[in-house]
Motif scaffolding. Structure first.
Motif, PDB file in Angstrom:
ATOM      1  N   MET A 296       0.810  -1.211   0.000  1.00 33.38           N
ATOM      2  CA  MET A 296       0.000   0.000   0.000  1.00 33.38           C
ATOM      3  C   MET A 296       0.847   1.266   0.000  1.00 33.38           C
ATOM      4  O   MET A 296       0.322   2.372  -0.010  1.00 33.38           O
ATOM      5  CB  MET A 296      -0.934  -0.015   1.216  1.00 33.38           C
ATOM      6  N   VAL A 297       2.171   1.089   0.031  1.00 31.93           N
ATOM      7  CA  VAL A 297       3.071   2.242  -0.066  1.00 31.93           C
ATOM      8  C   VAL A 297       3.134   2.659  -1.529  1.00 31.93           C
ATOM      9  O   VAL A 297       3.665   1.947  -2.373  1.00 31.93           O
ATOM     10  CB  VAL A 297       4.472   1.899   0.460  1.00 31.93           C
ATOM     11  N   SER A 298       2.569   3.817  -1.822  1.00 38.26           N
ATOM     12  CA  SER A 298       2.494   4.301  -3.208  1.00 38.26           C
ATOM     13  C   SER A 298       2.471   5.828  -3.187  1.00 38.26           C
ATOM     14  O   SER A 298       1.427   6.450  -3.290  1.00 38.26           O
ATOM     15  CB  SER A 298       1.236   3.753  -3.892  1.00 38.26           C
ATOM     16  N   PRO A 299       3.642   6.432  -3.026  1.00 38.67           N
ATOM     17  CA  PRO A 299       3.688   7.885  -2.844  1.00 38.67           C
ATOM     18  C   PRO A 299       3.346   8.650  -4.105  1.00 38.67           C
ATOM     19  O   PRO A 299       3.526   8.155  -5.225  1.00 38.67           O
ATOM     20  CB  PRO A 299       5.140   8.136  -2.442  1.00 38.67           C
ATOM     21  N   GLU A 300       2.867   9.868  -3.917  1.00 38.68           N
ATOM     22  CA  GLU A 300       2.628  10.741  -5.065  1.00 38.68           C
ATOM     23  C   GLU A 300       3.947  11.210  -5.658  1.00 38.68           C
ATOM     24  O   GLU A 300       3.999  11.644  -6.801  1.00 38.68           O
ATOM     25  CB  GLU A 300       1.777  11.935  -4.664  1.00 38.68           C
ATOM     26  N   GLY A 301       5.013  11.108  -4.875  1.00 44.33           N
ATOM     27  CA  GLY A 301       6.348  11.425  -5.359  1.00 44.33           C
ATOM     28  C   GLY A 301       7.059  10.177  -5.863  1.00 44.33           C
ATOM     29  O   GLY A 301       6.472   9.358  -6.565  1.00 44.33           O
ATOM     30  N   GLU A 302       8.309   9.992  -5.457  1.00 45.68           N
ATOM     31  CA  GLU A 302       9.128   8.883  -5.950  1.00 45.68           C
ATOM     32  C   GLU A 302       9.332   7.831  -4.872  1.00 45.68           C
ATOM     33  O   GLU A 302       9.519   8.152  -3.705  1.00 45.68           O
ATOM     34  CB  GLU A 302      10.484   9.403  -6.433  1.00 45.68           C
ATOM     35  N   LEU A 303       9.302   6.572  -5.311  1.00 46.47           N
ATOM     36  CA  LEU A 303       9.531   5.433  -4.428  1.00 46.47           C
ATOM     37  C   LEU A 303      10.781   4.695  -4.886  1.00 46.47           C
ATOM     38  O   LEU A 303      10.890   4.299  -6.045  1.00 46.47           O
ATOM     39  CB  LEU A 303       8.325   4.489  -4.450  1.00 46.47           C
ATOM     40  N   ASP A 304      11.735   4.517  -3.971  1.00 48.05           N
ATOM     41  CA  ASP A 304      12.970   3.789  -4.255  1.00 48.05           C
ATOM     42  C   ASP A 304      13.124   2.647  -3.268  1.00 48.05           C
ATOM     43  O   ASP A 304      13.068   2.863  -2.053  1.00 48.05           O
ATOM     44  CB  ASP A 304      14.183   4.718  -4.157  1.00 48.05           C
ATOM     45  N   TRP A 305      13.320   1.444  -3.799  1.00 44.75           N
ATOM     46  CA  TRP A 305      13.575   0.268  -2.969  1.00 44.75           C
ATOM     47  C   TRP A 305      15.078   0.037  -2.899  1.00 44.75           C
ATOM     48  O   TRP A 305      15.766   0.005  -3.932  1.00 44.75           O
ATOM     49  CB  TRP A 305      12.919  -0.968  -3.564  1.00 44.75           C
ATOM     50  N   PHE A 306      15.596  -0.170  -1.690  1.00 45.13           N
ATOM     51  CA  PHE A 306      16.983  -0.550  -1.463  1.00 45.13           C
ATOM     52  C   PHE A 306      16.961  -1.950  -0.848  1.00 45.13           C
ATOM     53  O   PHE A 306      16.561  -2.112   0.312  1.00 45.13           O
ATOM     54  CB  PHE A 306      17.677   0.429  -0.524  1.00 45.13           C
ATOM     55  N   LEU A 307      17.367  -2.947  -1.612  1.00 41.94           N
ATOM     56  CA  LEU A 307      17.308  -4.335  -1.172  1.00 41.94           C
ATOM     57  C   LEU A 307      18.702  -4.956  -1.203  1.00 41.94           C
ATOM     58  O   LEU A 307      19.484  -4.683  -2.122  1.00 41.94           O
ATOM     59  CB  LEU A 307      16.405  -5.168  -2.084  1.00 41.94           C
ATOM     60  N   ASP A 308      19.005  -5.803  -0.228  1.00 43.17           N
ATOM     61  CA  ASP A 308      20.184  -6.644  -0.412  1.00 43.17           C
ATOM     62  C   ASP A 308      19.750  -7.896  -1.170  1.00 43.17           C
ATOM     63  O   ASP A 308      18.557  -8.149  -1.383  1.00 43.17           O
ATOM     64  CB  ASP A 308      20.873  -6.952   0.918  1.00 43.17           C
ATOM     65  N   LYS A 309      20.721  -8.673  -1.626  1.00 37.39           N
ATOM     66  CA  LYS A 309      20.391  -9.794  -2.510  1.00 37.39           C
ATOM     67  C   LYS A 309      19.561 -10.861  -1.801  1.00 37.39           C
ATOM     68  O   LYS A 309      18.783 -11.579  -2.445  1.00 37.39           O
ATOM     69  CB  LYS A 309      21.657 -10.409  -3.085  1.00 37.39           C
ATOM     70  N   ASP A 310      19.685 -10.968  -0.462  1.00 33.95           N
ATOM     71  CA  ASP A 310      18.877 -11.949   0.260  1.00 33.95           C
ATOM     72  C   ASP A 310      17.409 -11.540   0.273  1.00 33.95           C
ATOM     73  O   ASP A 310      16.524 -12.379   0.080  1.00 33.95           O
ATOM     74  CB  ASP A 310      19.392 -12.099   1.691  1.00 33.95           C
ATOM     75  N   ALA A 311      17.144 -10.261   0.500  1.00 29.74           N
ATOM     76  CA  ALA A 311      15.760  -9.791   0.495  1.00 29.74           C
ATOM     77  C   ALA A 311      15.124  -9.928  -0.883  1.00 29.74           C
ATOM     78  O   ALA A 311      13.908 -10.095  -1.003  1.00 29.74           O
ATOM     79  CB  ALA A 311      15.699  -8.349   0.968  1.00 29.74           C
TER      80      ALA A 311
END
Length: 315
Positions: A296-311
């Motif tokens: 449900m995270v859906s900003p009107e601005g910009e969304l950036d995911w930072f994931l490590d390879k395990d996630a």
């Protein structure tokens, strides 16, 4: 924009500068041509994959479908923290120059550890910390010196190591009840909106923070908004409270989704194989009838995911 053909060659560590390499299995990809030279360090493919390599480290980036944001997967949590530090410092510089202040919202968990590069050179000396205004997306209703306190976590690991102005750090009133603390925090936000410290979304009328740094739980919760809990549907209050959190401690305050999604920028920072399933639910192609809070995270601005390879292991 014109397009040209390049090829993706596995295993993915670097990208070839020529499509004519012999005797390799090649998959044609369309690459958008821009004013920048096409190199292995700056390529965005129509399939969504970007390769970045260098210094013995690499990451791959997917430009996910609309609404899911940009996704960056790192070979290690160390590489993730390096990138997150630069991302945060760059946004702080941008907003500080544009409007003289930078409003940043923190969460608990491992997020503070991932911000550790900001307390090291070059950032600790180069960032204009006087423009920072620091908030919490959620907080446990415990004393500030309690081990469960998100304030204590942030203070010990981050805020005590930077010259942020004490008056610009907005912690909850831990002498109040959960309901009282939520009301008090919302009153604080409304005052800061009136004084133009916090912007307002023209689209929603809710406060618009410059950057919200979110973590995610193994169950897919964000802030203190848990799967199946009625609070995920709250659409009027800015800050609300919970007394029956499925994760201890039970009493917390939390921003609501209208506030979270009014942000100019959201970074979702997720590490560990234990969180791979909700990451896949949010970013994969599968259909899930029960939407997780992270979806449900859906900003009107910009969304950036930072994931490590395990996630990202189930993507």
């Amino acid at each position: 924009m014109s397009s040209s053909h390049l090829y993706f060659i596995a295993p993915f560590r670097t990208l070839p500068s020529s499509p004519s390499l012999p005797n390799l299995h090649r998959i044609p990809l369309l690459v958008s041509r821009s004013s920048h030279p096409l190199t292995h360090k700056a390529l965005v493919f129509s399939t969504g994959i970007r390769g970045v390599s260098g210094s013995g480290r690499y990451c791959w980036r997917t430009m996910a479908e609309k609404g899911k944001g940009k996704v960056e997967v790192f070979d290690s949590e160390e590489d993730l923290s390096v990138s997150l530090g630069k991302y945060t410092a760059d946004l702080a510089d941008k907003f500080s120059k544009e409007k003289g202040s930078f409003t940043v919202v923190l969460s608990g968990g491992s997020l503070i550890k991932s911000l550790r590069k900001l307390v090291e050179p070059p950032y600790v000396d180069a960032v204009d910390w006087s423009t920072w205004h620091v908030f919490w997306v959620d907080e446990r209703v415990v004393p500030k010196d309690h081990d469960d306190s998100n304030y204590k976590l942030a203070f010990d690991g981050f805020l005590s190591k930077i010259p942020v102005l004490p008056g610009n750090v907005y912690a909850i009133n831990d002498a109040l009840s959960a309901e009282g603390a939520a009301d008090d925090y919302e009153t604080c936000l409304k005052h800061l909106v009136k004084s133009n410290v916090i912007s307002v979304s023209a689209a929603t009328g809710f406060p618009k923070f410059d950057l919200m740094l979110l973590g995610m739980g193994p169950d897919g919760h964000v802030a203190s908004l848990f799967p199946g809990h009625p609070l995920v549907k709250e659409n009027e209050k800015w800050v609300t409270f919970i007394k029956d959190s499925p994760k201890p401690p039970p009493e917390r305050i939390t921003f609501t989704f209208p506030v979270i999604n009014s942000s100019a920028h959201i970074a979702l920072v997720v590490c560990g194989a234990g969180k791979a399933a909700p990451v896949n639910a949010a970013l994969g192609n599968g259909q899930n009838s029960d939407m997780l809070p992270v979806q449900m995270v859906s900003p009107e601005g910009e969304l950036d995911w930072f994931l490590d390879k395990d996630a990202a292991s189930k993507l």
